[in-house]
Write a protein that holds these residues in place. Structure first.
Motif, PDB file in Angstrom:
ATOM      1  N   LYS A  30       0.849  -1.192   0.000  1.00 23.05           N
ATOM      2  CA  LYS A  30       0.000   0.000   0.000  1.00 23.05           C
ATOM      3  C   LYS A  30       0.880   1.236   0.000  1.00 23.05           C
ATOM      4  CE  LYS A  30      -3.959   2.238   0.467  1.00 23.05           C
ATOM      5  NZ  LYS A  30      -4.984   2.229  -0.604  1.00 23.05           N
ATOM      6  N   LEU A  31       0.830   1.998  -1.082  1.00 28.48           N
ATOM      7  CA  LEU A  31       1.629   3.218  -1.199  1.00 28.48           C
ATOM      8  C   LEU A  31       1.062   4.304  -0.287  1.00 28.48           C
ATOM      9  CD1 LEU A  31       1.963   2.932  -5.025  1.00 28.48           C
ATOM     10  CD2 LEU A  31       3.950   3.284  -3.556  1.00 28.48           C
ATOM     11  N   ASN A  32       1.932   4.910   0.499  1.00 29.51           N
ATOM     12  CA  ASN A  32       1.519   5.949   1.444  1.00 29.51           C
ATOM     13  C   ASN A  32       1.469   7.295   0.723  1.00 29.51           C
ATOM     14  OD1 ASN A  32       1.097   7.744   3.510  1.00 29.51           O
ATOM     15  ND2 ASN A  32       2.699   6.939   4.842  1.00 29.51           N
ATOM     16  N   ARG A  33       0.275   7.725   0.377  1.00 29.60           N
ATOM     17  CA  ARG A  33       0.120   8.942  -0.405  1.00 29.60           C
ATOM     18  C   ARG A  33       0.396  10.218   0.391  1.00 29.60           C
ATOM     19  NH1 ARG A  33      -2.102   4.878  -2.717  1.00 29.60           N
ATOM     20  NH2 ARG A  33      -2.713   4.854  -4.925  1.00 29.60           N
ATOM     21  N   SER A  34       0.619  10.092   1.682  1.00 28.46           N
ATOM     22  CA  SER A  34       0.965  11.271   2.490  1.00 28.46           C
ATOM     23  C   SER A  34       2.468  11.547   2.472  1.00 28.46           C
ATOM     24  CB  SER A  34       0.490  11.089   3.940  1.00 28.46           C
ATOM     25  OG  SER A  34       1.205  10.048   4.577  1.00 28.46           O
ATOM     26  N   GLU A  35       3.263  10.587   1.925  1.00 30.90           N
ATOM     27  CA  GLU A  35       4.703  10.806   1.813  1.00 30.90           C
ATOM     28  C   GLU A  35       4.985  11.881   0.765  1.00 30.90           C
ATOM     29  OE1 GLU A  35       7.179   9.749   3.554  1.00 30.90           O
ATOM     30  OE2 GLU A  35       6.071   8.365   4.840  1.00 30.90           O
ATOM     31  N   ASN A  36       6.072  12.603   0.955  1.00 30.70           N
ATOM     32  CA  ASN A  36       6.392  13.758   0.126  1.00 30.70           C
ATOM     33  C   ASN A  36       6.463  13.421  -1.363  1.00 30.70           C
ATOM     34  OD1 ASN A  36       7.129  16.550  -0.209  1.00 30.70           O
ATOM     35  ND2 ASN A  36       9.222  15.855  -0.582  1.00 30.70           N
ATOM     36  N   TRP A  37       7.122  12.305  -1.717  1.00 34.55           N
ATOM     37  CA  TRP A  37       7.245  11.944  -3.134  1.00 34.55           C
ATOM     38  C   TRP A  37       5.881  11.780  -3.783  1.00 34.55           C
ATOM     39  CZ3 TRP A  37      11.449   7.512  -3.053  1.00 34.55           C
ATOM     40  CH2 TRP A  37      12.696   8.075  -2.750  1.00 34.55           C
ATOM     41  N   PHE A  38       4.958  11.138  -3.057  1.00 28.91           N
ATOM     42  CA  PHE A  38       3.677  10.785  -3.655  1.00 28.91           C
ATOM     43  C   PHE A  38       2.647  11.905  -3.551  1.00 28.91           C
ATOM     44  CE2 PHE A  38       5.435   6.575  -2.101  1.00 28.91           C
ATOM     45  CZ  PHE A  38       6.148   6.390  -3.273  1.00 28.91           C
ATOM     46  N   LYS A  39       3.061  13.025  -2.979  1.00 32.20           N
ATOM     47  CA  LYS A  39       2.258  14.241  -3.099  1.00 32.20           C
ATOM     48  C   LYS A  39       2.561  14.915  -4.434  1.00 32.20           C
ATOM     49  CE  LYS A  39       2.033  15.293   1.880  1.00 32.20           C
ATOM     50  NZ  LYS A  39       2.468  16.247   2.935  1.00 32.20           N
ATOM     51  N   LYS A  40       3.740  14.613  -4.979  1.00 39.40           N
ATOM     52  CA  LYS A  40       4.174  15.216  -6.235  1.00 39.40           C
ATOM     53  C   LYS A  40       3.892  14.326  -7.444  1.00 39.40           C
ATOM     54  CE  LYS A  40       7.888  17.989  -4.143  1.00 39.40           C
ATOM     55  NZ  LYS A  40       7.558  17.762  -2.735  1.00 39.40           N
ATOM     56  N   ILE A  41       3.855  13.008  -7.216  1.00 41.17           N
ATOM     57  CA  ILE A  41       3.552  12.055  -8.288  1.00 41.17           C
ATOM     58  C   ILE A  41       2.108  11.584  -8.101  1.00 41.17           C
ATOM     59  CG2 ILE A  41       4.101   9.794  -9.273  1.00 41.17           C
ATOM     60  CD1 ILE A  41       6.976  10.193  -8.333  1.00 41.17           C
ATOM     61  N   ASP A  42       1.293  11.782  -9.110  1.00 37.79           N
ATOM     62  CA  ASP A  42      -0.115  11.372  -9.027  1.00 37.79           C
ATOM     63  C   ASP A  42      -0.202   9.871  -9.297  1.00 37.79           C
ATOM     64  OD1 ASP A  42      -2.837  10.980  -9.173  1.00 37.79           O
ATOM     65  OD2 ASP A  42      -3.226  12.845 -10.243  1.00 37.79           O
ATOM     66  N   LEU A  43      -0.217   9.081  -8.236  1.00 37.10           N
ATOM     67  CA  LEU A  43      -0.202   7.626  -8.359  1.00 37.10           C
ATOM     68  C   LEU A  43      -1.447   7.099  -9.064  1.00 37.10           C
ATOM     69  CD1 LEU A  43       1.096   6.784  -4.776  1.00 37.10           C
ATOM     70  CD2 LEU A  43       2.407   6.703  -6.901  1.00 37.10           C
ATOM     71  N   ASN A  44      -2.560   7.759  -8.886  1.00 31.15           N
ATOM     72  CA  ASN A  44      -3.811   7.285  -9.475  1.00 31.15           C
ATOM     73  C   ASN A  44      -3.859   7.491 -10.990  1.00 31.15           C
ATOM     74  OD1 ASN A  44      -4.818   6.490  -6.962  1.00 31.15           O
ATOM     75  ND2 ASN A  44      -5.572   8.546  -6.535  1.00 31.15           N
ATOM     76  N   LYS A  45      -2.924   8.297 -11.503  1.00 31.74           N
ATOM     77  CA  LYS A  45      -2.899   8.539 -12.944  1.00 31.74           C
ATOM     78  C   LYS A  45      -1.769   7.801 -13.657  1.00 31.74           C
ATOM     79  CE  LYS A  45      -5.335  12.959 -13.035  1.00 31.74           C
ATOM     80  NZ  LYS A  45      -5.298  14.387 -13.457  1.00 31.74           N
ATOM     81  N   LEU A  46      -1.055   6.928 -12.917  1.00 35.98           N
ATOM     82  CA  LEU A  46      -0.071   6.088 -13.600  1.00 35.98           C
ATOM     83  C   LEU A  46      -0.812   5.221 -14.614  1.00 35.98           C
ATOM     84  CD1 LEU A  46       2.310   4.841 -10.750  1.00 35.98           C
ATOM     85  CD2 LEU A  46       2.726   6.664 -12.408  1.00 35.98           C
ATOM     86  N   PRO A  47      -0.297   5.078 -15.820  1.00 33.57           N
ATOM     87  CA  PRO A  47      -1.013   4.309 -16.851  1.00 33.57           C
ATOM     88  C   PRO A  47      -1.316   2.877 -16.406  1.00 33.57           C
ATOM     89  CG  PRO A  47       0.870   5.486 -17.788  1.00 33.57           C
ATOM     90  CD  PRO A  47       0.993   5.617 -16.303  1.00 33.57           C
ATOM     91  N   LYS A  48      -2.484   2.414 -16.725  1.00 31.45           N
ATOM     92  CA  LYS A  48      -2.854   1.035 -16.398  1.00 31.45           C
ATOM     93  C   LYS A  48      -2.070   0.047 -17.252  1.00 31.45           C
ATOM     94  CE  LYS A  48      -6.122   1.960 -13.378  1.00 31.45           C
ATOM     95  NZ  LYS A  48      -5.975   1.560 -11.941  1.00 31.45           N
ATOM     96  N   THR A  49      -1.761   0.459 -18.476  1.00 34.58           N
ATOM     97  CA  THR A  49      -0.976  -0.377 -19.382  1.00 34.58           C
ATOM     98  C   THR A  49       0.227   0.431 -19.885  1.00 34.58           C
ATOM     99  OG1 THR A  49      -2.348   0.342 -21.255  1.00 34.58           O
ATOM    100  CG2 THR A  49      -2.954  -1.720 -20.142  1.00 34.58           C
ATOM    101  N   PRO A  50       1.317  -0.231 -20.208  1.00 38.08           N
ATOM    102  CA  PRO A  50       1.507  -1.675 -20.149  1.00 38.08           C
ATOM    103  C   PRO A  50       1.699  -2.155 -18.714  1.00 38.08           C
ATOM    104  CG  PRO A  50       3.550  -0.619 -20.783  1.00 38.08           C
ATOM    105  CD  PRO A  50       2.516   0.475 -20.723  1.00 38.08           C
ATOM    106  N   LYS A  51       1.401  -3.418 -18.478  1.00 37.85           N
ATOM    107  CA  LYS A  51       1.639  -4.019 -17.167  1.00 37.85           C
ATOM    108  C   LYS A  51       2.989  -4.728 -17.193  1.00 37.85           C
ATOM    109  CE  LYS A  51      -3.193  -4.538 -15.764  1.00 37.85           C
ATOM    110  NZ  LYS A  51      -3.102  -3.448 -14.791  1.00 37.85           N
ATOM    111  N   PHE A  52       3.758  -4.534 -16.141  1.00 35.48           N
ATOM    112  CA  PHE A  52       5.095  -5.120 -16.101  1.00 35.48           C
ATOM    113  C   PHE A  52       5.177  -6.340 -15.192  1.00 35.48           C
ATOM    114  CE2 PHE A  52       5.866  -0.808 -17.580  1.00 35.48           C
ATOM    115  CZ  PHE A  52       6.732  -1.049 -18.640  1.00 35.48           C
ATOM    116  N   LEU A  53       4.149  -6.584 -14.396  1.00 42.04           N
ATOM    117  CA  LEU A  53       4.106  -7.818 -13.608  1.00 42.04           C
ATOM    118  C   LEU A  53       3.546  -8.925 -14.484  1.00 42.04           C
ATOM    119  CD1 LEU A  53       2.974  -6.978  -9.968  1.00 42.04           C
ATOM    120  CD2 LEU A  53       5.126  -7.994 -10.713  1.00 42.04           C
TER     121      LEU A  53
END
Length: 269
Positions: free
Chosen positions: A58-81
């Motif tokens: 679970k990514l902690n969206r309150s951390e400084n990095w993830f206030k600057k990177i919009d995790l919810n808008k990371l592309p769904k594809t391509p998938k690397f797993l």
């Protein structure tokens, strides 16, 4: 035979826009890829087993990095797993070059050296302000500038920074990372997470070698008194142990990344 001269760090990290990177672009790429698979794990509500415990990714969206990177808008594809390696480099370019780097490159850049007309908006935590007489020639200004910083370096040596404190001022600074190590951890983890139930750690290692280096898949026989010179599982004991270690370190890296730390692989923060 002629060899291409390797660029020094300052030259290598300076872009066409004259902005300097705090970290080599290869490490930034691995950061983006690990972040992508961490988000994939989070979306699937995966728990990683580590040290006898289950840890929800679970990514902690309150951390400084993830206030600057919009995790919810990371592309769904391509998938690397995924187990398949086909189109990996093409997909990496699509994700990193055409999305992540275009959108977030500025977070990895150092403050820019420039002439300024107004001191009011200068962030004194990021900049030294040096005034140079306008009538000085470039040679005179350069000489004074070098002398000033030589004096400053003497002062810094007397009052050294605390261990682990970065000298960089980019929004995201990635230190202590090695390209080849991150490459190995990423792909070993990818294969381990997408393997079938019958695959062993030796199979994971074998597929890693096959996919990335085109080496033939390892074939072993059961150890008997008649096995002779044929390879058995015992002949690959070191590779099995190193694969177990790599899987463990990749899990630690991902769980620490969730907390805004990268790349830490030796302990869970």
């Amino acid at each position: 035979m002629a060899y291409r001269k390797r660029k020094d760090v300052d030259t290598r990290r300076r872009g066409h826009d004259d902005r300097r990177m705090a970290t080599d672009i290869h490490i930034c790429r691995w950061f983006s890829l690990f972040l992508k698979i961490t988000k994939e794990l989070e979306d699937r509500k995966v728990k990683l087993e580590l040290f006898g415990k289950q840890h929800l990714v679970k990514l902690n969206r309150s951390e400084n990095w993830f206030k600057k990177i919009d995790l919810n808008k990371l592309p769904k594809t391509p998938k690397f797993l995924r187990f398949e390696f086909k189109n990996y480099y093409k997909d990496t370019s699509s994700y990193f070059d055409n999305y992540f780097w275009l959108k977030y490159r500025h977070l990895f850049q150092e403050p820019k050296t420039q002439f300024i007309q107004n001191f009011n908006n200068v962030d004194m935590d990021k900049y030294d302000v040096v005034i140079v007489p306008k009538h000085f020639s470039q040679r005179e200004a350069r000489s004074d500038f070098i002398n000033l910083y030589q004096q400053k370096e003497v002062k810094l040596k007397k009052g050294r920074k605390k261990t682990g404190e970065s000298r960089h001022k980019a929004d995201i600074v990635l230190t202590g990372a090695k390209d080849e190590v991150l490459k190995r951890l990423f792909h070993i983890f990818r294969i381990s997470q997408t393997k079938n139930n019958e695959m062993t750690n030796l199979d994971i290692y074998s597929n890693y070698q096959n996919q990335l280096f085109k080496r033939p898949l390892i074939q072993v026989v059961r150890k008997t008194k008649d096995s002779g010179k044929e390879k058995t599982k015992d002949d690959y004991e070191s590779q099995i142990r190193s694969t177990q270690r790599d899987i463990r370190q990749a899990k630690i890296l991902i769980l620490n990344l969730c907390k805004g730390h990268f790349p830490i692989t030796d302990k869970l923060l």
